[in-house]
Enzyme design. Structure first.
Site: not given
Ligand code: GLP
Length: 239
Positions: A67, A136, A138, A143
């Site tokens: 993404d 959440n 995702h 989402e």
């Molecule tokens: C972001 C990314 C995800 C990631 C998630 C968790 O928004 N789009 O791919 O897995 O949040 O992030 P973190 O590893 O910093 O908790």
């Protein structure tokens, strides 16, 4: 889903890196599906160390990232392209022309998503997809919603994700409100999936993911449809 519960973040990162390294050793021209966020940073550090030690070779590897924020320029230090260069690509012997991240600068984001979906199909499927998980539930930027998208698409970010990601930006107003993300089908097309989670903030999402239901309010639960998923987490996230 297979689960590996680790005592420390360090151990999680090592286990994840070993799984990715095994895929690379079995097929030096493999396709790696990669993720951003703070969770995989330790895994990337291990992969860099293994590359420097001559244990793994990135020269023939292709990567496809999950993404990207929209709109955002690749020079912005909060863009996922910048993150990947900074946390992995700049430190290993990879050919950057074979590293792909959705285009956060595209004039037409819908067209960019269709092009990215076609690209993943052309170079892929990924031999392994690395995932983190949002608080959440995702995955990528898919989402929670009443229906989930199959293919790469433009999405709005939920308030909780904007809040969670604000820690990386100067202020919450600077967090883009949209993103381009692989869809659930794009993610599930990978041959193998590992999903990493650490810390108490992820415990509820992990529980919902492992509850054995396909629940669109927890997009990660769709991973139950895949036959080769390994959850790598710490004890707190598995609580
Ligand atoms: C972001 C990314 C995800 C990631 C998630 C968790 O928004 N789009 O791919 O897995 O949040 O992030 P973190 O590893 O910093 O908790």
């Amino acid at each position: 889903m297979k689960t590996i519960v680790c005592k420390t973040y360090e151990e999680m990162s090592t286990r994840a890196a070993e799984i990715v390294a095994d895929v690379m050793k079995a097929n030096p021209s493999c396709v790696l599906g990669l993720a951003t966020g703070s969770t995989p940073v330790g895994m990337y550090k291990k992969l860099i160390d293994m590359n420097r030690a001559g244990e793994i070779d990135f020269s023939a590897v292709t990567t496809v990232n999950l993404d990207e924020y929209y709109p955002i320029s690749p020079e912005n230090d909060q863009s996922y392209r910048y993150f990947m260069n900074d946390n992995l690509f700049n430190h290993v012997n990879i050919d950057k022309t074979k590293t792909f991240v959705p285009d956060g600068t595209a004039a037409d984001p819908h067209e960019a998503c269709a092009a990215y979906e076609a690209l993943v199909k052309r170079v892929g499927p990924a031999d392994i997809q690395v995932l983190g998980i949002g608080q959440n539930g995702h995955i990528g930027f898919n989402e929670p919603d009443s229906a989930l998208e199959v293919e790469t698409h433009v999405t709005g970010l939920t308030e909780s994700t904007i809040k969670a990601n604000a820690r990386f930006f100067a202020s919450i107003e600077d967090v883009p409100t949209q993103a381009l993300t692989m869809g659930i089908g794009t993610i599930l097309s990978a041959k193998k999936i590992i999903i990493l989670a650490n810390g108490a903030a992820k415990a509820e999402a992990v529980k919902k993911m492992l509850a054995g239901k396909l629940d669109t309010s927890c997009p990660a639960s769709m991973l139950n449809l895949h036959s080769d998923v390994t959850v790598i987490c710490d004890e707190v996230a598995m609580d």
